[in-house]
Motif scaffolding. Sequence first.
Motif, PDB file in Angstrom:
ATOM      1  N   GLU A   8       0.732  -1.154  -0.042  1.00 16.88           N
ATOM      2  CA  GLU A   8       0.073  -0.172   0.508  1.00 16.88           C
ATOM      3  C   GLU A   8       0.981   1.076   0.164  1.00 16.88           C
ATOM      4  O   GLU A   8       2.214   0.873   0.803  1.00 16.88           O
ATOM      5  CB  GLU A   8      -1.208   0.228   1.246  1.00 16.88           C
ATOM      6  CG  GLU A   8      -1.977  -1.037   1.531  1.00 16.88           C
ATOM      7  CD  GLU A   8      -2.808  -0.955   3.127  1.00 16.88           C
ATOM      8  OE1 GLU A   8      -2.963  -0.551   2.786  1.00 16.88           O
ATOM      9  OE2 GLU A   8      -3.613  -1.676   2.869  1.00 16.88           O
ATOM     10  N   TYR A  11      -0.125   8.652  -1.411  1.00 17.75           N
ATOM     11  CA  TYR A  11       0.856  10.224  -1.317  1.00 17.75           C
ATOM     12  C   TYR A  11      -0.233  10.849  -0.446  1.00 17.75           C
ATOM     13  O   TYR A  11      -1.222  11.135  -0.647  1.00 17.75           O
ATOM     14  CB  TYR A  11       0.340  10.875  -2.802  1.00 17.75           C
ATOM     15  CG  TYR A  11       1.232   9.550  -3.983  1.00 17.75           C
ATOM     16  CD1 TYR A  11       2.339  10.424  -4.387  1.00 17.75           C
ATOM     17  CD2 TYR A  11       0.564   9.590  -4.821  1.00 17.75           C
ATOM     18  CE1 TYR A  11       3.170   9.385  -5.114  1.00 17.75           C
ATOM     19  CE2 TYR A  11       1.543   8.407  -5.961  1.00 17.75           C
ATOM     20  CZ  TYR A  11       2.306   8.364  -6.168  1.00 17.75           C
ATOM     21  OH  TYR A  11       3.639   7.852  -7.083  1.00 17.75           O
ATOM     22  N   ARG A  15      -3.995   7.266  -1.134  1.00 20.84           N
ATOM     23  CA  ARG A  15      -3.487   5.762  -1.636  1.00 20.84           C
ATOM     24  C   ARG A  15      -4.192   5.489  -2.528  1.00 20.84           C
ATOM     25  O   ARG A  15      -4.927   5.044  -3.168  1.00 20.84           O
ATOM     26  CB  ARG A  15      -4.281   4.523  -0.510  1.00 20.84           C
ATOM     27  CG  ARG A  15      -3.812   3.501  -0.318  1.00 20.84           C
ATOM     28  CD  ARG A  15      -5.299   1.999   0.882  1.00 20.84           C
ATOM     29  NE  ARG A  15      -5.963   2.001   0.267  1.00 20.84           N
ATOM     30  CZ  ARG A  15      -7.484   1.185   0.850  1.00 20.84           C
ATOM     31  NH1 ARG A  15      -6.546   0.423   0.910  1.00 20.84           N
ATOM     32  NH2 ARG A  15      -8.476   1.021   0.438  1.00 20.84           N
ATOM     33  N   ALA A  16      -3.039   5.293  -3.742  1.00 18.10           N
ATOM     34  CA  ALA A  16      -2.276   4.859  -4.354  1.00 18.10           C
ATOM     35  C   ALA A  16      -2.612   4.095  -4.791  1.00 18.10           C
ATOM     36  O   ALA A  16      -2.929   3.018  -5.745  1.00 18.10           O
ATOM     37  CB  ALA A  16      -1.264   5.547  -5.225  1.00 18.10           C
ATOM     38  N   LEU A  17      -1.848   2.636  -3.996  1.00 15.66           N
ATOM     39  CA  LEU A  17      -1.567   1.873  -4.669  1.00 15.66           C
ATOM     40  C   LEU A  17      -2.706   0.539  -3.309  1.00 15.66           C
ATOM     41  O   LEU A  17      -2.369   0.729  -1.999  1.00 15.66           O
ATOM     42  CB  LEU A  17      -0.586   0.969  -4.066  1.00 15.66           C
ATOM     43  CG  LEU A  17       0.605   1.553  -5.609  1.00 15.66           C
ATOM     44  CD1 LEU A  17       2.209   0.671  -5.508  1.00 15.66           C
ATOM     45  CD2 LEU A  17      -0.460   0.894  -6.594  1.00 15.66           C
ATOM     46  N   LYS A  18      -2.819  -0.068  -3.115  1.00 19.09           N
ATOM     47  CA  LYS A  18      -4.304  -0.989  -2.628  1.00 19.09           C
ATOM     48  C   LYS A  18      -4.375  -2.382  -1.993  1.00 19.09           C
ATOM     49  O   LYS A  18      -4.823  -2.958  -2.295  1.00 19.09           O
ATOM     50  CB  LYS A  18      -6.043  -0.219  -2.420  1.00 19.09           C
ATOM     51  CG  LYS A  18      -6.411   0.792  -3.224  1.00 19.09           C
ATOM     52  CD  LYS A  18      -7.665   0.817  -4.411  1.00 19.09           C
ATOM     53  CE  LYS A  18      -7.878   3.091  -4.514  1.00 19.09           C
ATOM     54  NZ  LYS A  18      -9.353   2.581  -5.227  1.00 19.09           N
ATOM     55  N   GLY A  39      -1.411   3.712 -11.620  1.00 18.46           N
ATOM     56  CA  GLY A  39      -0.882   3.052 -10.494  1.00 18.46           C
ATOM     57  C   GLY A  39       0.786   2.238 -10.906  1.00 18.46           C
ATOM     58  O   GLY A  39       1.837   2.032 -10.285  1.00 18.46           O
ATOM     59  N   LYS A  40       0.731   2.038 -11.840  1.00 18.64           N
ATOM     60  CA  LYS A  40       1.585   1.777 -12.561  1.00 18.64           C
ATOM     61  C   LYS A  40       3.261   1.655 -12.408  1.00 18.64           C
ATOM     62  O   LYS A  40       4.237   1.989 -11.917  1.00 18.64           O
ATOM     63  CB  LYS A  40       1.907   1.312 -14.450  1.00 18.64           C
ATOM     64  CG  LYS A  40       0.442   1.264 -14.582  1.00 18.64           C
ATOM     65  CD  LYS A  40       0.680   1.041 -16.096  1.00 18.64           C
ATOM     66  CE  LYS A  40       0.847   2.340 -17.020  1.00 18.64           C
ATOM     67  NZ  LYS A  40      -0.435   3.335 -16.478  1.00 18.64           N
ATOM     68  N   THR A  42       4.273   4.461  -9.936  1.00 16.68           N
ATOM     69  CA  THR A  42       3.875   3.951  -8.357  1.00 16.68           C
ATOM     70  C   THR A  42       4.682   2.706  -7.892  1.00 16.68           C
ATOM     71  O   THR A  42       6.015   2.716  -6.705  1.00 16.68           O
ATOM     72  CB  THR A  42       2.815   4.401  -7.788  1.00 16.68           C
ATOM     73  OG1 THR A  42       2.233   5.615  -8.264  1.00 16.68           O
ATOM     74  CG2 THR A  42       2.724   4.452  -6.058  1.00 16.68           C
ATOM     75  N   THR A  43       4.100   1.756  -8.833  1.00  9.61           N
ATOM     76  CA  THR A  43       4.696   1.090  -8.683  1.00  9.61           C
ATOM     77  C   THR A  43       6.299   1.141  -8.749  1.00  9.61           C
ATOM     78  O   THR A  43       7.175  -0.022  -7.645  1.00  9.61           O
ATOM     79  CB  THR A  43       3.914  -0.893  -9.081  1.00  9.61           C
ATOM     80  OG1 THR A  43       2.810  -0.637  -8.825  1.00  9.61           O
ATOM     81  CG2 THR A  43       4.085  -1.681  -8.553  1.00  9.61           C
ATOM     82  N   GLY A 211      -5.331   1.408  -8.828  1.00 11.58           N
ATOM     83  CA  GLY A 211      -4.360   0.868  -6.801  1.00 11.58           C
ATOM     84  C   GLY A 211      -4.207  -0.338  -7.242  1.00 11.58           C
ATOM     85  O   GLY A 211      -4.216  -1.108  -6.202  1.00 11.58           O
TER      86      GLY A 211
END
Length: 235
Positions: A8, A11, A15-18, A39-40, A42-43, A211
Amino acid sequence: MLEIKNIEVYYGYIRALKGVSLRVEEGKIVSLLGSNGAGKSTTLKTVSGLLKPKHGTIHFQGKDITHMDSSGIVKLGIVQCPEGRQLFPDLSVKENLLTGAITRKNRKKITEDLNWVYELFPILRERKNQLAGTLSGGEQQMLAIGRALMAAPRLLMLDEPSLGLAPKIVEQIFDLLVRLNSERGLTILLVEQNANAALRISSYAYILEVGSIALEGDAQELLKSDVVRQKYLGA
Ligand code: ATP
């Protein structure tokens, strides 16, 4: 080789990745697909250590790298070729390539790799003294990949290498990724909006939606699937 478990990433309060989980096995090309804002990037930034997950873990070759800093992560061989190239426009092609090797010490090996990159991309050798900012879009993407290779990656992560490029150049770049994978055994995690091109060269793929991983599977199966074709391939 790379195992992301339930990360998770925030920013601020967003929550950009859940809770994203994915695996990249050694020697494979794996794609991470999805539309704008899924969210690519971000990963990838989280794997590179530029962002830290609030929950979840990241392991690389069995080692927990969740809390490692980005320079330590590069030294382990995880190298990101960022979106938008992020070259140094006022440095020459050769100087840009050498910045990729900044954390390495073995001069002889660095020179060998420089020659190898020039063999992969003859245009970069021809233009080695030209300022990076004056290259065409396709040449800049080649330089960005060349610079990432100069860091001696075990896992190369590319963020939208096809962005803004003509189909012929995209084909050249994807052919090169296949060669790097088959001839050098380089493991690749490929982030793309161009799902069609990415799936063709991948063995496995994940599709992110706001996300979360919405779908995953064998890349050739996904290419054939009606749902994927209608929803993600515009067929
Ligand atoms: P794209 O293909 O457009 O780059 P992406 O799938 O890579 O999309 P991300 O860039 O990872 O998406 O963004 C995921 C979400 O996080 C988006 O909603 C985005 O607006 C948000 N986000 C990204 N960077 C920041 C930031 N620095 N501050 C706040 N929110 C951000």
